[in-house]
Write an enzyme that holds these catalytic residues in place. Structure first.
Site, PDB file in Angstrom:
ATOM      1  N   GLY A  29     -35.104  14.792 131.261  1.00  0.00           N
ATOM      2  CA  GLY A  29     -35.031  16.255 131.336  1.00  0.00           C
ATOM      3  C   GLY A  29     -34.772  16.809 129.949  1.00  0.00           C
TER       4      GLY A  29
ATOM      5  N   GLY B 152     -31.071   7.587 131.791  1.00  0.00           N
ATOM      6  CA  GLY B 152     -32.335   6.928 132.139  1.00  0.00           C
ATOM      7  C   GLY B 152     -33.115   6.569 130.887  1.00  0.00           C
TER       8      GLY B 152
ATOM      9  CG  ASP C  13     -26.259  16.807 134.318  1.00  0.00           C
ATOM     10  OD1 ASP C  13     -26.416  18.030 134.436  1.00  0.00           O
ATOM     11  OD2 ASP C  13     -26.970  15.968 134.908  1.00  0.00           O
TER      12      ASP C  13
ATOM     13  CG  MET D 212     -28.691  22.091 137.047  1.00  0.00           C
ATOM     14  SD  MET D 212     -29.876  21.703 135.752  1.00  0.00           S
ATOM     15  CE  MET D 212     -31.399  22.227 136.529  1.00  0.00           C
TER      16      MET D 212
ATOM     17  NE  ARG E 242     -29.593  15.025 139.653  1.00  0.00           N
ATOM     18  CZ  ARG E 242     -30.408  14.206 139.009  1.00  0.00           C
ATOM     19  NH1 ARG E 242     -30.993  13.231 139.636  1.00  0.00           N
ATOM     20  NH2 ARG E 242     -30.629  14.335 137.714  1.00  0.00           N
TER      21      ARG E 242
ATOM     22  CG  HIS F 291     -15.338  44.649 112.540  1.00  0.00           C
ATOM     23  ND1 HIS F 291     -15.396  44.894 111.182  1.00  0.00           N
ATOM     24  CD2 HIS F 291     -14.032  44.456 112.843  1.00  0.00           C
ATOM     25  CE1 HIS F 291     -14.168  44.879 110.698  1.00  0.00           C
ATOM     26  NE2 HIS F 291     -13.323  44.612 111.685  1.00  0.00           N
TER      27      HIS F 291
HETATM   28  P1  ATP Z   1     -31.712  13.452 132.689  1.00  0.00           P
HETATM   29  O1  ATP Z   1     -30.292  13.432 132.223  1.00  0.00           O
HETATM   30  O2  ATP Z   1     -32.373  14.736 132.527  1.00  0.00           O
HETATM   31  O3  ATP Z   1     -31.906  12.846 134.057  1.00  0.00           O
HETATM   32  P2  ATP Z   1     -32.715  10.937 131.773  1.00  0.00           P
HETATM   33  O4  ATP Z   1     -33.048  10.414 130.433  1.00  0.00           O
HETATM   34  O5  ATP Z   1     -31.584  10.261 132.487  1.00  0.00           O
HETATM   35  O6  ATP Z   1     -32.472  12.491 131.647  1.00  0.00           O
HETATM   36  P3  ATP Z   1     -34.595   9.788 133.645  1.00  0.00           P
HETATM   37  O7  ATP Z   1     -35.679  10.447 134.402  1.00  0.00           O
HETATM   38  O8  ATP Z   1     -33.539   9.118 134.426  1.00  0.00           O
HETATM   39  O9  ATP Z   1     -34.020  10.908 132.675  1.00  0.00           O
HETATM   40  O10 ATP Z   1     -35.225   8.722 132.644  1.00  0.00           O
HETATM   41  C1  ATP Z   1     -36.270   9.074 131.761  1.00  0.00           C
HETATM   42  C2  ATP Z   1     -37.273   7.953 131.666  1.00  0.00           C
HETATM   43  O11 ATP Z   1     -36.652   6.767 131.155  1.00  0.00           O
HETATM   44  C3  ATP Z   1     -37.870   7.508 132.992  1.00  0.00           C
HETATM   45  O12 ATP Z   1     -38.911   8.350 133.435  1.00  0.00           O
HETATM   46  C4  ATP Z   1     -38.375   6.117 132.634  1.00  0.00           C
HETATM   47  O13 ATP Z   1     -39.596   6.199 131.977  1.00  0.00           O
HETATM   48  C5  ATP Z   1     -37.317   5.624 131.652  1.00  0.00           C
HETATM   49  N1  ATP Z   1     -36.378   4.750 132.396  1.00  0.00           N
HETATM   50  C6  ATP Z   1     -35.329   5.127 133.135  1.00  0.00           C
HETATM   51  N2  ATP Z   1     -34.731   4.049 133.694  1.00  0.00           N
HETATM   52  C7  ATP Z   1     -35.427   2.964 133.283  1.00  0.00           C
HETATM   53  C8  ATP Z   1     -35.315   1.547 133.509  1.00  0.00           C
HETATM   54  N3  ATP Z   1     -34.349   1.038 134.259  1.00  0.00           N
HETATM   55  N4  ATP Z   1     -36.214   0.742 132.917  1.00  0.00           N
HETATM   56  C9  ATP Z   1     -37.190   1.256 132.131  1.00  0.00           C
HETATM   57  N5  ATP Z   1     -37.349   2.563 131.914  1.00  0.00           N
HETATM   58  C10 ATP Z   1     -36.489   3.412 132.456  1.00  0.00           C
END
Ligand code: ATP
Length: 741
Positions: A10, A103, A145, A187, A189, A640
């Site tokens: 995101g 992620g 977040d 937001m 989760r 100011h």
């Molecule tokens: P946000 O905080 O907005 O959720 P995020 O970086 O956690 O951001 P995710 O959608 O969870 O967003 O992860 C972004 C991308 O990272 C995923 O679409 C995927 O391509 C990659 N990714 C996440 N987890 C894995 C994993 N376990 N192995 C390989 N790639 C991953």
């Protein structure tokens, strides 16, 4: 080394500032840098392009990410990652800076783990892998977040929080006019940070977050609180619910449910506002821009400084310093909280979030009470005042401090207009009901004023302290207040009524006080500067123009330096550096060259006291004359505007923390007054912690002649600010003729 930079997952406000810093710091070190579009999806598709200095110009103020971001299912497969590695090999990129949430950081770590395997497989396919070494990864925490381990704040969280509290401010006025109750969904989760802090800073009546275990009768309590609040005549009731808040059975609480429940039980007009993507969007705050810039620069430095070490880390800001934590640890610890929340292990989740989070939860509960827990005793009152010049957040401080004292049965009085009220006996009680609504109000309701004190004034103060049975003082203010209280303490021998505990809290937009890294109000002022410069940049169109923006700060360069860094200004004139004629000659030369190279606008930020002689107008005239008509010059004195307006989220949260801390400290002092009657302490914010410094020690930290602390942490950022701000590096102008006639 060749570096690739990408934004993933995101989007979050401040990602552009991070990319800008990474790109410019790499280029400053002659490292080739590539932008990878749309996160891992673009890496797989080979959407990779070299980035130059000007590709990242004019983006620091933009929300979102100019590189684009995406979630990639393909990257979750080994085949997808193989394609990604092939593209990295094609461009010989052996270092990645990945800006995203947990992620994205997990994805990056997987890539590092599998690197050798992929390289061998690619070589087996007969593809030449060139001289590429082991992959290094530095992650930057990009998530609104604020749920990542390894950093005190993630990039984007401050902006999101400001969006929420601004919405709450707006909603409170309409709620008051129509006597409506509002439910606001934020937001988060798995993380209640946004809901909790906005509930605190926005004056919510009830807050629901994922980390809290609710008992089965939670909704009865919420309904009862809202009902009482209405009957007590509070102007508005706002319930803040994080999207991940849960019923005791683990099912998600839907915000619609809360709305219907309140409407049904109390027969009220209830409106629901789901803030959604508004929290992600818009221009980043000054804090997010500076955080992103510092971490972006630190990431590149870390890669450069560790040439022969395996690197798979995240750069975070801990205790106000860039710090590197192995990605493994970041991911494991961040997931641990998520799992604890999922499994209903709330106590553990709160423990992992840290002491500050738990205290904020307690404070929200206390502040949402309708009446104080204890009745005031007759043992005397604590006096509070706000002074010299006002600063945004003073009201938040008085509101929280006052309620925390009243809640412990301690009477609270205020002196109007700082020392003036104390001298003239204009001292009045503060009541719970009165100060509830001050949480988001600008300036100071009890008045603030800068006055020159004479020794005869102290005799009058002494009389009034006795008359009003004052047993402790909390003084909120800037340097004049500190100096006034220093003299007060020095006169304790002469006036017995001065032998009461004294606590000072830093509140000044100038951020020029000892014992603290930030004073209440400075973040609001900084954001006012940044917003003004953003607007100025929008006005000038295609004309060749230099703007000199004069900012406050007295003899401290905090606002000028940080304002310059956050707004992408090309230069900051600071009182700590002064201004010489040689500087001005060089600046004119630089301006001429920049405009000859095609630059359309340059912004210089000038602190009001950067030079006694070279005033803003003088500099304008020098530039106009010596610029030989090659560019125009305009000046803007922000004045100011920097003091006014509702306090930002950061200032409100810091004010809340100071308020609650001071109240509990005062309670401790009063419970053993014999020992503490000569206490005089200054509170400060250092890193994430509130710290106490004896007043005498704090004043010894001052450079009295220059009216600023001898050590100012932000000056360490001068080099970074200078390096990233060069207007047109690597450009050779057509003509090079400067004459200082
Ligand atoms: P946000 O905080 O907005 O959720 P995020 O970086 O956690 O951001 P995710 O959608 O969870 O967003 O992860 C972004 C991308 O990272 C995923 O679409 C995927 O391509 C990659 N990714 C996440 N987890 C894995 C994993 N376990 N192995 C390989 N790639 C991953």
């Amino acid at each position: 080394m060749k570096i690739g930079v990408m934004t993933s997952g995101g989007d979050s406000p401040g990602m552009n500032a991070a990319v800008r810093a990474v790109v410019r710091e790499a280029l400053n070190n002659n490292i080739e840098i590539f932008g990878i579009e749309n996160g891992f999806e673009g890496l797989i598709a080979g959407r990779i392009r070299p980035l130059g200095w000007h590709d990242v110009g004019g983006i620091i103020n933009r929300g979102g990410t100019f590189l684009g971001t995406a979630r990639s299912e393909k990257f979750k497969t080994p085949e997808g990652r193989r394609e990604a590695v092939k593209n990295l090999v094609r461009f010989q990129i052996d270092a990645l800076v990945v800006i995203g949430g947990d992620g994205s950081l997990t994805g990056a770590r997987v890539l590092v783990e599998e690197w050798n395997e992929h390289i061998q497989a690619i070589q087996a396919e007969g593809i030449d892998t060139g001289t590429i070494g082991t992959l290094k990864v530095v992650g930057l925490p990009g998530s609104i977040d604020n749920d990542l381990y390894g950093t005190d704040m993630s990039i984007g969280a401050d902006t999101a929080l400001n969006h929420i509290i601004r919405a709450m401010d707006d909603i409170s006025s309409t709620a008051a006019s129509h006597q409506r109750t509002f439910v606001i969904e934020t937001m988060g989760r798995h993380c209640g940070y946004l809901a909790l802090m906005s509930g605190l800073a926005g004056g919510a009546s009830w807050v629901l977050i994922p980390e809290e275990e609710l008992d089965v009768r939670w909704h009865h309590k919420m309904i009862e609180a809202i009902d009482k609040s209405r009957k007590a005549g509070r102007p508005h009731q706002i319930v803040v619910v994080a999207e991940g808040a849960k019923h005791p059975d683990g099912l998600r609480i839907r915000s619609e449910e809360i709305k219907d429940l309140i409407a049904r039980k109390l027969g009220l007009d209830v409106r629901l506002t789901v803030l959604g993507h508004i929290q992600r969007g818009g221009s980043p705050t000054a804090f997010d821009r500076i955080l992103a810039t510092r971490l972006g620069v630190a990431a590149v430095e870390f890669l450069i400084n560790n040439p022969n070490k395996p690197i798979c880390h995240m750069a975070g800001l801990i205790k106000n310093k860039p710090t590197f934590t192995p990605l493994d640890e970041v991911i494991t610890k961040s997931r641990e909280v998520e799992d604890a929340v999922e499994q209903g292990n709330y106590r553990y989740a709160q423990e992992l979030r840290g002491e500050g989070f738990r205290k904020a939860m307690e404070l929200v509960k206390m502040l949402t009470q309708i009446t104080p827990a204890k009745t005031c005793t007759d043992e005397g009152s604590v006096l509070v005042f706000t002074g010299g010049a006002d600063s945004p957040g003073m009201n938040t401080l008085v509101s929280v401090l006052g309620r925390c004292l009243l809640n412990q049965g301690i009477r609270v009085m205020a002196a109007r207009n700082t020392f003036l009220g104390l001298i003239h006996g204009d001292i009045f009680p503060l009541s719970w009901d009165e100060i509830v609504g001050w949480i988001n109000k600008p300036s100071s309701e009890i008045g603030a004023m800068r006055i020159e004190l004479r020794d005869s004034d102290y005799a009058k103060m002494s009389e009034n302290l006795e008359r009003h049975k004052i047993i402790g003082i909390v003084a909120i203010g800037g340097l004049k207040t500190y100096l006034g209280m220093e003299r007060f303490v020095a006169l304790r021998e002469r006036f017995p009524s001065f032998n009461i505990p004294v606590i000072l809290i830093p509140a000044s937009i100038d951020n020029n006080l000892p014992g603290t890294e930030f004073s209440v109000g400075s973040d609001t002022a900084l954001n006012a500067i940044v917003e003004a410069v953003d607007k100025i940049r929008n006005t000038a169109g295609a004309s060749r123009r230099t703007f000199i923006v004069e900012v406050m700060g007295r003899k401290s360069g905090f606002l000028a330096l940080m304002g310059g860094m956050a707004s992408g200004a090309e230069k900051a004139y600071l009182p700590e550096r002064g201004i010489s004629i040689k500087d001005l000659v060089e600046d004119v030369q630089m301006l001429k060259e920049s405009f000859e190279c095609g630059k359309k606008m340059v912004v210089f930020i000038k602190n009001e006291a950067a030079s006694q002689y070279y005033t803003t107008d003088f500099i304008r005239r020098v530039f106009e004359e010596e610029g030989e008509g090659k560019f125009g010059v305009r000046t803007t004195i922000l004045g100011h505007i920097q003091r006014g307006g509702a306090p930002t989220a950061f200032d409100r949260v810091v004010a809340c923390r100071f308020g609650v801390y001071a109240a509990s400290l005062m309670k401790e002092f009063l419970s053993n007054i014999e020992i503490h009657s000569k206490k005089a302490l200054v509170l400060g914010l250092k890193g994430r912690s509130i710290v106490e410094t004896p007043l005498e020690e704090a004043m010894n930290e001052m450079d009295r002649e220059n009216e600023r602390p001898k050590y100012q942490w932000f000056l360490e950022l001068i080099d970074v600010a200078d390096r990233l701000a060069l207007p047109m590096p690597h450009c050779k102008p057509r003509s090079n003729s400067l004459s200082m006639r």
